[in-house]
Design a protein around this motif. Structure first.
Motif, mmCIF file in Angstrom:
data_model
loop_
_atom_site.group_PDB
_atom_site.id
_atom_site.type_symbol
_atom_site.label_atom_id
_atom_site.label_comp_id
_atom_site.label_asym_id
_atom_site.label_seq_id
_atom_site.Cartn_x
_atom_site.Cartn_y
_atom_site.Cartn_z
ATOM 1 N N GLN A 19 0.832 -1.203 0.000
ATOM 2 C CA GLN A 19 0.000 0.000 0.000
ATOM 3 C C GLN A 19 0.868 1.255 0.000
ATOM 4 N N SER A 20 1.946 1.230 0.738
ATOM 5 C CA SER A 20 2.864 2.359 0.777
ATOM 6 C C SER A 20 3.458 2.623 -0.609
ATOM 7 N N LYS A 21 3.819 1.562 -1.309
ATOM 8 C CA LYS A 21 4.388 1.707 -2.648
ATOM 9 C C LYS A 21 3.338 2.214 -3.628
ATOM 10 N N GLU A 23 0.864 4.188 -2.862
ATOM 11 C CA GLU A 23 0.721 5.614 -2.551
ATOM 12 C C GLU A 23 1.869 6.424 -3.151
ATOM 13 N N GLU A 24 3.071 5.871 -3.129
ATOM 14 C CA GLU A 24 4.214 6.542 -3.751
ATOM 15 C C GLU A 24 3.988 6.708 -5.253
ATOM 16 N N ILE A 26 1.157 6.801 -6.799
ATOM 17 C CA ILE A 26 0.077 7.772 -6.992
ATOM 18 C C ILE A 26 0.640 9.195 -6.923
ATOM 19 N N LEU A 27 1.541 9.449 -5.978
ATOM 20 C CA LEU A 27 2.172 10.768 -5.881
ATOM 21 C C LEU A 27 2.972 11.106 -7.130
ATOM 22 N N ASP A 31 -1.861 6.663 -10.965
ATOM 23 C CA ASP A 31 -2.928 6.332 -10.031
ATOM 24 C C ASP A 31 -3.715 5.083 -10.380
ATOM 25 N N THR A 34 -2.229 -0.895 -8.610
ATOM 26 C CA THR A 34 -2.822 -1.481 -7.417
ATOM 27 C C THR A 34 -1.800 -2.331 -6.671
ATOM 28 N N GLU A 35 -2.156 -2.701 -5.463
ATOM 29 C CA GLU A 35 -1.309 -3.606 -4.682
ATOM 30 C C GLU A 35 -1.101 -4.919 -5.433
#
Length: 98
Positions: A19-21, A23-24, A26-27, A31, A34-35
């Motif tokens: 999930q952290s990756k 989000e990275e 997406i930044l 976007d 997915t996981e």
């Protein structure tokens, strides 16, 4: 431990890292990642040849060190493999010239 795509218990342990990756990415403007996409990349590409046991910290390290370029290259190749586009088809060649 040999990691497979269906290793649900292991997947759940590292899900926060995935999930952290996500989000990275997406930044960085990606976007639609997915996981599960990242997990598939790791299992099918990164760990495909490795038949050695991976420790949890090594898996976490692999996820955190994943670069968007490597992931997108893999995604592009997989999409091309599944594509029905061929240069032998006249319509496909004409579509390419548009």
């Amino acid at each position: 431990m040999e990691i497979s795509r269906n290793d649900v218990d292991f997947y759940e342990k590292i899900r926060p890292v995935l999930q952290s990756k996500v989000e990275e990415f997406i930044l960085l403007g990606y976007d639609s990642v997915t996981e599960q996409d990242i997990w598939d990349y790791l299992v099918n590409k990164k760990w495909k040849k490795d038949k050695v046991d991976l420790m949890l910290f090594e898996v976490v390290q692999e996820i955190f060190s994943l670069k968007i370029g490597d992931f997108m290259n893999y995604t592009t190749v997989e999409a091309l493999k599944e594509s029905s586009f061929t240069l032998e088809n006249e319509e496909d060649r004409l579509e390419l010239l548009k």
